[in-house]
Design a protein around this motif. Structure first.
Motif, PDB file in Angstrom:
ATOM      1  N   TRP A   1       0.801  -1.226   0.000  1.00  0.00           N
ATOM      2  CA  TRP A   1       0.000   0.000   0.000  1.00  0.00           C
ATOM      3  C   TRP A   1       0.835   1.277   0.000  1.00  0.00           C
ATOM      4  O   TRP A   1       0.441   2.281  -0.608  1.00  0.00           O
ATOM      5  CB  TRP A   1      -0.939  -0.002   1.209  1.00  0.00           C
ATOM      6  CG  TRP A   1      -1.827  -1.193   1.284  1.00  0.00           C
ATOM      7  CD1 TRP A   1      -2.276  -1.956   0.234  1.00  0.00           C
ATOM      8  CD2 TRP A   1      -2.388  -1.774   2.461  1.00  0.00           C
ATOM      9  NE1 TRP A   1      -3.075  -2.976   0.684  1.00  0.00           N
ATOM     10  CE2 TRP A   1      -3.170  -2.893   2.058  1.00  0.00           C
ATOM     11  CE3 TRP A   1      -2.323  -1.467   3.822  1.00  0.00           C
ATOM     12  CZ2 TRP A   1      -3.867  -3.689   2.960  1.00  0.00           C
ATOM     13  CZ3 TRP A   1      -3.014  -2.252   4.722  1.00  0.00           C
ATOM     14  CH2 TRP A   1      -3.772  -3.346   4.304  1.00  0.00           C
ATOM     15  N   ALA A   2       1.954   1.274   0.708  1.00  0.00           N
ATOM     16  CA  ALA A   2       2.728   2.508   0.875  1.00  0.00           C
ATOM     17  C   ALA A   2       3.181   3.100  -0.451  1.00  0.00           C
ATOM     18  O   ALA A   2       3.221   4.326  -0.604  1.00  0.00           O
ATOM     19  CB  ALA A   2       3.928   2.267   1.785  1.00  0.00           C
ATOM     20  N   ALA A   3       3.522   2.277  -1.407  1.00  0.00           N
ATOM     21  CA  ALA A   3       3.984   2.784  -2.702  1.00  0.00           C
ATOM     22  C   ALA A   3       2.900   3.627  -3.365  1.00  0.00           C
ATOM     23  O   ALA A   3       3.166   4.700  -3.922  1.00  0.00           O
ATOM     24  CB  ALA A   3       4.397   1.629  -3.604  1.00  0.00           C
TER      25      ALA A   3
ATOM     26  N   LYS B   1       2.751   7.830  -4.027  1.00  0.00           N
ATOM     27  CA  LYS B   1       2.502   8.425  -5.335  1.00  0.00           C
ATOM     28  C   LYS B   1       1.381   9.459  -5.281  1.00  0.00           C
ATOM     29  O   LYS B   1       1.351  10.397  -6.075  1.00  0.00           O
ATOM     30  CB  LYS B   1       2.150   7.334  -6.354  1.00  0.00           C
ATOM     31  CG  LYS B   1       3.324   6.450  -6.747  1.00  0.00           C
ATOM     32  CD  LYS B   1       2.896   5.384  -7.729  1.00  0.00           C
ATOM     33  CE  LYS B   1       4.067   4.476  -8.105  1.00  0.00           C
ATOM     34  NZ  LYS B   1       3.637   3.394  -9.036  1.00  0.00           N
ATOM     35  N   LYS B   2       0.461   9.271  -4.339  1.00  0.00           N
ATOM     36  CA  LYS B   2      -0.685  10.177  -4.211  1.00  0.00           C
ATOM     37  C   LYS B   2      -0.465  11.226  -3.123  1.00  0.00           C
ATOM     38  O   LYS B   2      -1.422  11.811  -2.614  1.00  0.00           O
ATOM     39  CB  LYS B   2      -1.948   9.378  -3.926  1.00  0.00           C
ATOM     40  CG  LYS B   2      -2.330   8.435  -5.064  1.00  0.00           C
ATOM     41  CD  LYS B   2      -3.523   7.570  -4.721  1.00  0.00           C
ATOM     42  CE  LYS B   2      -3.857   6.624  -5.865  1.00  0.00           C
ATOM     43  NZ  LYS B   2      -4.997   5.730  -5.527  1.00  0.00           N
ATOM     44  N   GLY B   3       0.814  11.457  -2.780  1.00  0.00           N
ATOM     45  CA  GLY B   3       1.111  12.457  -1.775  1.00  0.00           C
ATOM     46  C   GLY B   3       0.777  12.002  -0.363  1.00  0.00           C
ATOM     47  O   GLY B   3       0.420  12.815   0.489  1.00  0.00           O
ATOM     48  N   TRP B   4       0.914  10.710  -0.133  1.00  0.00           N
ATOM     49  CA  TRP B   4       0.604  10.102   1.164  1.00  0.00           C
ATOM     50  C   TRP B   4      -0.839  10.382   1.584  1.00  0.00           C
ATOM     51  O   TRP B   4      -1.132  10.796   2.703  1.00  0.00           O
ATOM     52  CB  TRP B   4       1.596  10.549   2.239  1.00  0.00           C
ATOM     53  CG  TRP B   4       2.965  10.010   1.990  1.00  0.00           C
ATOM     54  CD1 TRP B   4       4.035  10.712   1.522  1.00  0.00           C
ATOM     55  CD2 TRP B   4       3.403   8.655   2.145  1.00  0.00           C
ATOM     56  NE1 TRP B   4       5.126   9.882   1.387  1.00  0.00           N
ATOM     57  CE2 TRP B   4       4.771   8.618   1.765  1.00  0.00           C
ATOM     58  CE3 TRP B   4       2.801   7.481   2.580  1.00  0.00           C
ATOM     59  CZ2 TRP B   4       5.528   7.451   1.786  1.00  0.00           C
ATOM     60  CZ3 TRP B   4       3.540   6.303   2.606  1.00  0.00           C
ATOM     61  CH2 TRP B   4       4.884   6.292   2.220  1.00  0.00           C
TER      62      TRP B   4
ATOM     63  N   GLY C   1      -9.745   8.094   3.525  1.00  0.00           N
ATOM     64  CA  GLY C   1      -9.527   8.931   4.698  1.00  0.00           C
ATOM     65  C   GLY C   1      -8.067   8.937   5.115  1.00  0.00           C
ATOM     66  O   GLY C   1      -7.175   8.671   4.309  1.00  0.00           O
ATOM     67  N   GLU C   2      -7.829   9.221   6.390  1.00  0.00           N
ATOM     68  CA  GLU C   2      -6.460   9.351   6.868  1.00  0.00           C
ATOM     69  C   GLU C   2      -5.724   8.013   6.876  1.00  0.00           C
ATOM     70  O   GLU C   2      -6.329   6.949   7.018  1.00  0.00           O
ATOM     71  CB  GLU C   2      -6.442   9.931   8.293  1.00  0.00           C
ATOM     72  CG  GLU C   2      -6.935   8.962   9.357  1.00  0.00           C
ATOM     73  CD  GLU C   2      -6.619   9.428  10.769  1.00  0.00           C
ATOM     74  OE1 GLU C   2      -5.485   9.871  11.000  1.00  0.00           O
ATOM     75  OE2 GLU C   2      -7.510   9.319  11.620  1.00  0.00           O
TER      76      GLU C   2
END
Length: 262
Positions: free
Chosen positions: A176-178, A182-185, A190-191
């Motif tokens: 998921w982190a990648a 890419k989407k600016g975290w 949501g958060e």
């Protein structure tokens, strides 16, 4: 070699299991559970990846066609679960097992790690006590420490596999982190909880991912390293150790396993 391999697409834990008793624990009284047995590991792995789910999939409270559609939609988000036998057979000079616990959740949290070298227990670690933690932060912290240890092992030219029983932690870092980065975290739902910790772990993982494996195991199914890491996470909570320290007692495996489990 197992006589049968059991794939669970929907249950308490998903993955491939090598005995019916373990499989049953994942599906028994679990609404909508979906599973099937296979004669070979290759067939099971193929099915788990979504390429050969048939109408004979077992269900509890659901239909086989629905299971097929669900698997097709979620194949990219699932991860394989390694059995105790597969963990033992996997070729890696250093195997690092992680676990985190929190009582209650949220509440007092702690992390534990067990390190094996050349098939033998080498060291145990515990700590990172947080009086206001969660199970997820404890699991992430344990994985972070394992990656820091793996960094040293890779530098020493040793092959490394990390085993974690938290799918959340593994998928946060390896999948998921990648996309979040890419989407600016950010994510549509949501958060992103535990974001700063995830960023730090993900950055380290990026430098190591070509040289290590981060794999999932189920908790409390006979994986010795996972059980030892679990006992260390309990020790972290009971001792309220805020640092992450090496266990200095005698590593008497049966005696440590006899301690309270998380």
């Amino acid at each position: 070699m197992a006589s049968k391999y059991y794939v669970v697409w929907r249950g308490r834990e998903t993955g491939i299991f090598t005995d019916w008793a373990t499989c049953k624990k994942q599906i028994d009284k679990f609404a909508g559970a979906k599973y099937k047995s296979f004669k070979t590991l290759a067939e099971a792995e193929s099915a788990f990846k979504g390429s050969s789910v048939s109408s004979s999939v077992g269900t509890k409270g659901g239909s086989a066609p629905q299971a097929t559609r669900r698997k097709a939609n979620t194949a990219s988000r699932t991860i394989k679960t390694y059995s105790a036998q597969e963990v033992e057979q996997l070729k890696a000079e250093t195997k690092i097992f992680t676990d985190g616990g929190c009582e209650p959740n949220p509440g007092e949290a702690g992390s534990g790690v067990a390190v094996y070298r050349d098939g033998k227990i080498d060291s145990l670690w515990y700590g990172l006590y947080n009086p206001k933690g969660t199970n997820n932060t404890a699991e992430l912290n344990a994985l972070h420490q394992a990656l820091l240890m793996a960094e040293n092992e890779v530098d020493a030219k040793r092959t490394v596999a990390i085993f974690c029983d938290s799918k959340y932690s593994i998928q946060c870092i390896t999948q998921w982190a990648a996309g979040w980065q890419k989407k600016g975290w950010k994510k549509p739902g949501g958060e992103i909880k535990n974001l700063e910790l995830i960023k730090e772990i993900f950055s380290l993982y990026q430098t190591l991912k070509e040289n290590i494996k981060v794999l999932h195991v189920n908790g409390h199914v006979g994986v010795e390293g996972n059980e030892l890491a679990d006992r260390m996470s309990i020790l972290a909570m009971e001792s309220k150790e805020e640092a992450f320290v090496r266990y200095t007692g005698n590593i008497d495996v049966p005696a440590i396993l006899a301690l309270r489990a998380g």
